[in-house]
Design an enzyme around this catalytic site. Structure first.
Site, short mmCIF file in Angstrom:
data_model
loop_
_atom_site.label_atom_id
_atom_site.label_comp_id
_atom_site.label_asym_id
_atom_site.label_seq_id
_atom_site.Cartn_x
_atom_site.Cartn_y
_atom_site.Cartn_z
N ASP A 35 -31.02 7.90 13.34
CA ASP A 35 -29.74 8.24 12.69
C ASP A 35 -29.40 9.71 12.93
OD1 ASP A 35 -29.71 5.67 11.73
OD2 ASP A 35 -30.39 6.20 9.71
N ARG B 279 -34.61 2.84 15.33
CA ARG B 279 -33.20 3.27 15.33
C ARG B 279 -33.12 4.66 14.74
NH1 ARG B 279 -30.29 0.90 11.14
NH2 ARG B 279 -29.92 3.05 10.58
N GLU C 184 -33.17 10.89 10.66
CA GLU C 184 -34.41 10.11 10.47
C GLU C 184 -34.51 9.04 11.55
OE1 GLU C 184 -34.60 7.04 7.66
OE2 GLU C 184 -32.52 6.44 7.95
N SER D 278 -32.06 2.71 3.19
CA SER D 278 -30.80 2.08 2.76
C SER D 278 -29.94 2.99 1.90
CB SER D 278 -31.07 0.77 2.00
OG SER D 278 -31.42 -0.24 2.91
N ASN E 13 -35.81 4.94 11.90
CA ASN E 13 -36.18 3.73 11.15
C ASN E 13 -37.09 2.89 12.04
OD1 ASN E 13 -34.04 3.95 8.84
ND2 ASN E 13 -32.95 4.37 10.75
N TYR F 183 -23.79 -2.29 3.34
CA TYR F 183 -23.97 -3.75 3.23
C TYR F 183 -22.75 -4.53 2.77
CZ TYR F 183 -28.72 -2.22 4.01
OH TYR F 183 -29.84 -1.64 4.56
N GLY G 222 -32.60 -2.67 10.18
CA GLY G 222 -31.98 -3.94 9.78
C GLY G 222 -31.88 -4.89 10.97
N GLU H 94 -35.69 -2.65 -0.73
CA GLU H 94 -34.89 -3.26 0.32
C GLU H 94 -35.22 -4.75 0.53
OE1 GLU H 94 -33.97 -0.25 3.64
OE2 GLU H 94 -35.77 0.52 2.72
N1 LIG Z 1 -28.03 16.08 5.99
C1 LIG Z 1 -27.06 15.18 5.88
N2 LIG Z 1 -25.74 15.53 6.11
C2 LIG Z 1 -24.76 14.63 5.97
N3 LIG Z 1 -24.95 13.35 5.60
C3 LIG Z 1 -26.21 12.94 5.36
C4 LIG Z 1 -27.33 13.83 5.48
N4 LIG Z 1 -28.44 13.16 5.16
C5 LIG Z 1 -28.05 11.91 4.85
N5 LIG Z 1 -26.72 11.76 4.97
C6 LIG Z 1 -25.95 10.51 4.71
O1 LIG Z 1 -26.78 9.64 3.95
C7 LIG Z 1 -27.11 8.46 4.72
C8 LIG Z 1 -28.55 8.04 4.52
O2 LIG Z 1 -29.41 9.10 4.88
P1 LIG Z 1 -30.73 8.91 5.73
O3 LIG Z 1 -31.39 10.24 5.86
O4 LIG Z 1 -30.41 8.21 7.00
O5 LIG Z 1 -31.64 8.01 4.76
P2 LIG Z 1 -31.86 6.43 4.60
O6 LIG Z 1 -33.30 6.24 4.93
O7 LIG Z 1 -31.58 6.13 3.18
O8 LIG Z 1 -30.94 5.73 5.56
C9 LIG Z 1 -26.79 8.83 6.17
O9 LIG Z 1 -26.52 7.66 6.91
C10 LIG Z 1 -25.62 9.78 6.00
O10 LIG Z 1 -24.40 9.07 5.79
MG LIG Z 2 -30.63 6.17 7.60
#
Ligand SMILES: Nc1ncnc2c1ncn2[C@@H]1O[C@H](COP(=O)(O)OP(=O)(O)O)[C@@H](O)[C@H]1O
Ligand SMILES: [Mg+2]
Length: 308
Positions: free
Chosen positions: A251, A249, A264, A144, A266, A210, A270, A17
């Site tokens: 998610d 933040r 997760e 990311s 963060n 991005y 960003g 990143e």
């Molecule tokens: N269990 C899930 N169900 C649906 N979409 C998911 C799931 N896990 C991840 N995603 C999609 O992938 C993206 C990135 O996943 P995330 O776990 O937030 O990891 P990162 O650290 O890469 O942001 C999320 O913003 C979402 O759009």
């Molecule tokens: Mg994420």
């Protein structure tokens, strides 16, 4: 900030990143310069120890995303140097950065998160039997959306898992939640307005994150007061459960029955002027420059070890 304090912004680094970290660092430095703060930047690409020992800053604003920045490494180093910094402790950062560790904590504390299994190069074949698509394969320690694969059918499963395990050694296979996506920024322990993300891609992948125009961001999110309160409460609980500090933040995915799932947290989200947490802060009445100053003030309370 009193004008005599010197702030150093750590940015760049050498994680996947790096490019985003350069943008975050630049935006933070520009904001602090506009506010009259004495600030320098250090690109952490080839280390930062010598530079910090020379500069001897009073405070550090860490704008490093991913490995080396969000995993507790830089925080440990700054603790040794006794320089206060914005954001979470080394331990809190480690807990949030390792998605498997974080999910164990969520489960223990009753924070809803999608079902998951940890797969390794050795065990993935045996574990496949327990997985039914749609599932999401993701690296345990990355951000990311780098390295994320959506597996929609049983036929795609073995190949996707094998190649992901080959690349990352250890990955998370998580039940996919079909529904709407949200994110909630936390500032000093309190939730900011909820943001809904509407990616034009199949999910919020690297490009959707991005490339301007590839995702619509709705803030405040057009949701019921009840869902808003639930997401904000869960974001605050997640931040606290992981022991995060100053900001983060969280998610979320929310299914069609309005059941929320934390994906997760963060610990260094960003931080450009158009990034998500700053967007939410602006809606709450805090412009980007003030947000940067507020975070420095929080770190400043820890100057000379007064508060930790
Ligand atoms: N269990 C899930 N169900 C649906 N979409 C998911 C799931 N896990 C991840 N995603 C999609 O992938 C993206 C990135 O996943 P995330 O776990 O937030 O990891 P990162 O650290 O890469 O942001 C999320 O913003 C979402 O759009
Ligand atoms: Mg994420």
């Amino acid at each position: 900030m009193s004008s005599k304090e010197h702030v150093c912004v750590l940015y760049g680094g050498n994680s996947d990143e790096r490019a985003i970290s350069i943008r975050s660092g630049k935006a933070i430095m520009e904001a602090l310069v506009r506010q009259g703060v004495s600030v320098t930047g250090v690109d952490a690409k080839n280390g930062y120890l010598k530079e910090l020992q020379t500069q001897k800053p009073d405070l550090i604003f860490i704008a490093l995303h991913g490995k080396g920045g969000e995993d507790g490494e830089v925080q440990k180093c700054l603790d040794r140097l006794r320089i206060p910094y914005v954001g979470s402790t080394a331990q809190g950062s480690q807990r949030a950065f390792d998605k498997a560790k974080a999910k164990r904590i969520f489960k223990k504390q009753g924070i809803p998160t999608p079902k998951s299994v940890v797969l390794t190069q050795k065990n993935w074949k045996q574990k496949l039997a327990h997985l039914s698509p749609p599932i999401v394969i993701k690296p345990i320690c990355n951000g990311s959306s780098i390295g994320i694969t959506m597996v929609e059918s049983v036929g795609q499963l073995a190949k996707a898992v094998e190649s992901s395990c080959k690349q990352y050694s250890i990955v998370l296979a998580e039940q996919k939640v079909v529904g709407r996506e949200f994110t909630v920024g936390i500032l000093d322990g309190k939730a900011l307005p909820v943001i809904e993300l509407k990616p034009k891609h199949a999910f919020y992948d690297f490009e959707a994150k991005y490339t301007p125009g590839l995702t619509d961001y709705l803030v405040p999110a057009p949701i019921s007061d009840q869902l808003k309160r639930t997401l904000q409460m869960l974001a605050e609980r997640t931040h606290a459960a992981l022991g995060l500090r100053d900001f983060s933040r969280v998610d979320f995915m929310v299914d069609s029955g309005e059941n929320p799932y934390v994906l997760e947290a963060n610990s260094i989200p960003g931080f450009t002027e158009t990034s998500l947490l700053p967007k939410a802060a602006r809606v709450a009445g805090l412009e980007f420059d003030q947000l940067c100053l507020k975070l420095l003030e929080l770190a400043k309370r820890r100057l000379k070890g007064s508060l930790k």
